[in-house]
Design an enzyme around this catalytic site. Structure first.
Site, short mmCIF file in Angstrom:
data_model
loop_
_atom_site.label_atom_id
_atom_site.label_comp_id
_atom_site.label_asym_id
_atom_site.label_seq_id
_atom_site.Cartn_x
_atom_site.Cartn_y
_atom_site.Cartn_z
N ARG A 78 0.79 -1.26 0.00
CA ARG A 78 0.00 0.00 0.00
C ARG A 78 0.81 1.29 0.00
O ARG A 78 0.21 2.36 -0.05
CB ARG A 78 -0.98 0.03 1.19
CG ARG A 78 -1.90 -1.16 1.29
CD ARG A 78 -2.72 -1.38 0.04
NE ARG A 78 -3.79 -2.36 0.25
CZ ARG A 78 -4.35 -3.05 -0.73
NH1 ARG A 78 -3.95 -2.88 -1.99
NH2 ARG A 78 -5.31 -3.91 -0.49
N ASN A 108 0.29 -2.10 -7.64
CA ASN A 108 -0.92 -1.26 -7.69
C ASN A 108 -0.99 -0.29 -6.51
O ASN A 108 -1.96 -0.24 -5.77
CB ASN A 108 -2.19 -2.13 -7.75
CG ASN A 108 -2.36 -3.03 -6.55
OD1 ASN A 108 -1.39 -3.39 -5.89
ND2 ASN A 108 -3.60 -3.39 -6.25
N ASP A 167 -2.07 -6.33 -11.47
CA ASP A 167 -2.93 -6.93 -10.44
C ASP A 167 -3.80 -5.90 -9.73
O ASP A 167 -3.43 -4.75 -9.53
CB ASP A 167 -2.11 -7.69 -9.40
CG ASP A 167 -3.01 -8.40 -8.41
OD1 ASP A 167 -3.81 -9.23 -8.86
OD2 ASP A 167 -2.96 -8.10 -7.22
N ASP A 353 -1.70 -12.98 -1.31
CA ASP A 353 -2.47 -11.83 -1.78
C ASP A 353 -2.84 -10.92 -0.59
O ASP A 353 -3.95 -10.39 -0.52
CB ASP A 353 -3.72 -12.27 -2.56
CG ASP A 353 -4.40 -11.11 -3.30
OD1 ASP A 353 -3.80 -10.01 -3.38
OD2 ASP A 353 -5.53 -11.30 -3.79
N HIS A 357 -6.55 -3.26 4.43
CA HIS A 357 -7.38 -2.08 4.19
C HIS A 357 -7.59 -1.34 5.49
O HIS A 357 -7.67 -1.96 6.57
CB HIS A 357 -8.75 -2.48 3.63
CG HIS A 357 -8.71 -2.91 2.21
ND1 HIS A 357 -8.44 -2.05 1.17
CD2 HIS A 357 -8.86 -4.13 1.64
CE1 HIS A 357 -8.44 -2.71 0.02
NE2 HIS A 357 -8.68 -3.98 0.28
ZN ZN Z 1 -5.42 -9.85 -7.96
#
Ligand code: ZN
Length: 480
Positions: A78, A108, A167, A353, A357
């Site tokens: 993040r 990402n 991703d 993965d 959050h």
């Molecule tokens: Zn993914």
């Protein structure tokens, strides 16, 4: 060890009456290890009477286990852009708590890692953290992950990218996917594809099927993953004549159909690999309705999903957004297929993965909540639960967290324990855990800023006592 701090070289560590697992050597058994001044000085495998005696004294696979440091090829840290959810420092601490000594961060972030400047920022944060956990980086396939133009793949490769992915989303156009595979084939680096046909998942909330129907959630069809997996494999096959070194890796596969596609592609000799997550093999869509039984407890003897309402399986509130993830938690038959693929080697690796959050992004109605489950700190425990249930061997579980993912990455990393095994004379890179002791998954116990896991409140087997990364202390249990 008493006075040691994270980041310091391990001066002296002697572990006896342990169960050693070394997937590189293809060996497990009772033994002893000595670490001195950061170097794995001695690895002693006990034989014969000594081995029997060690097992009798608790040195079996159900006790203290020593394995190479674990490798996670798919995490989200993040930073930059969403430090409320996680920072590089908190993510690496979570990795160490989970037994990982190497993690590969997805690109990402905000901005996306589509040029080497973002790599430099992330690496600076890793260095500042003082963590000895190795942080490897994936580059974006397209500029801004926008799906329109290829990112600076060559520059990112020169800057050390271990793989490439958009991703969070698939590479949207098959034309771009084809060009990326051609280019990365020349560079000899894998493309990590998140397989999802977005046309089939627009507005989707939970796995299409019985549970989603009863709960009134919009279905997320398995076909969205199966179709995208088949398409990506077909594109790979088409570029191979021009780019024989092209490699396609399908990440977080969750459906029997997509895993079957990989199984067939491998049988045909195509350079395809894949990983599966702990949550897709351990949890099912029942969890969205409030069940918390393991996936292998949610099928009958014929492998058919049981009815959680008939079984009165619910112990938690329905619609818990900690269960919302992409791809979604699947039906029990799919979860069983995920575990079977891990057992038979169709799945090369387990990857978490890890998707932390901030609480605010999960405090929404189910369909609007952010997708993602934190996995770094609970992956080992979920796999050990499968081992305890007789569904997986300890050796295969460790392999899927070390040599398996190292092979997916190919030659690029490989200095750490996951690729090297328990080798004398090299910097110690290992995890020590107690397979016979549980720990409680509580917000305070998690080093990650993200507390979004449906395992909160649960006891997991396999308390990690010590993680040593590159000869330095990465994590130590408070009671160890
Ligand atoms: Zn993914």
């Amino acid at each position: 060890m008493a006075e040691m701090r994270v980041g310091e070289t391990v001066k002296l560590l002697e572990i006896s009456r342990a169960w050693l697992v070394d997937p590189v050597a293809g060996r497990e058994g009772p033994g002893e290890v000595v670490v001195r001044d950061g170097i794995l000085e001695a690895v002693t495998w006990l034989e014969g009477d000594e081995a029997d005696a060690a097992r009798a004294e608790g040195g079996g696979p159900g006790g203290i286990v020593v394995a190479p440091g674990l490798l996670d090829i798919h995490v989200h840290l993040r930073e930059p852009g969403n430090e409320d959810a996680e920072t590089v420092a908190s993510g690496l601490a979570a990795a160490a708590h989970g037994g990982f000594t190497t993690v590969c961060a997805m690109p990402n972030t905000t901005p996306a890692a589509d040029e080497p400047g973002v790599f430099a920022r992330v690496r600076a944060a890793a260095a500042a953290s003082g963590s000895p956990v190795e942080l490897l980086l994936h580059g974006a396939v397209t500029v801004g992950r926008g799906g329109e133009r290829l990112a600076a793949l060559g520059e990112l490769a020169d800057a050390g990218a271990v793989g490439f992915s958009d991703d969070g989303s698939p590479v949207q156009s098959p034309v771009i996917l084809r060009n990326a595979l051609l280019y990365l084939g020349m560079l000899g680096l894998p493309l990590f594809e998140h397989v999802e046909d977005p046309a089939l998942t627009a507005g989707a909330e939970a796995n299409e099927g019985y549970v989603a129907s009863v709960l009134g959630l919009k279905g997320w069809p398995a076909a969205a993953e199966v179709a995208a997996a088949q398409r990506a494999i077909a594109v790979l096959a088409a570029v191979l004549p021009d780019a024989p070194a092209a490699r396609l890796h399908l990440t977080h596969l969750s459906t029997a159909g997509a895993l079957d596609a990989v199984r067939r592609a491998k049988a045909a000799g195509l350079p395809v690999t894949c990983d599966v997550t702990p949550h897709h093999l351990g949890f099912t869509d029942e969890w969205v309705a409030g069940s918390r039984r393991w996936a292998w407890e949610a099928v009958d003897d014929d492998g058919i999903a049981r009815d959680p309402w008939a079984d009165r399986a619910f112990v938690a509130h329905p619609y818990a957004t900690s269960c919302k993830v992409n791809p979604p938690l699947r039906a029990a038959e799919d979860a069983a297929a995920v575990l079977a693929a891990l057992v038979d080697g169709t799945a090369d690796a387990v990857a978490t993965d890890h998707a932390p959050h901030a609480q605010v992004d999960k405090e929404a109605e189910f369909g609007l909540a952010a997708n993602g489950i934190c996995g770094l700190e609970t992956a080992l425990g979920v796999l050990l639960a499968a081992v305890a249930a007789g569904r997986l061997t300890l050796a295969r579980a460790i392999e899927a967290l070390t040599t398996g993912p190292a092979r997916v990455l190919g030659g690029r990393p490989g200095r750490r324990g996951a690729a090297r095994g328990l080798v004398e004379g090299e910097p110690a890179d290992l995890v020590v855990f107690d397979a016979g002791e549980t720990w409680a998954v509580t917000p305070a116990a998690l080093a990650s800023r993200g507390k979004n896991t449906p395992l909160l409140g649960r006891e997991l087997p396999g308390r990690v006592l010590l993680t040593v990364a590159d000869g330095r202390l990465a994590h130590r249990d408070a009671e160890a």
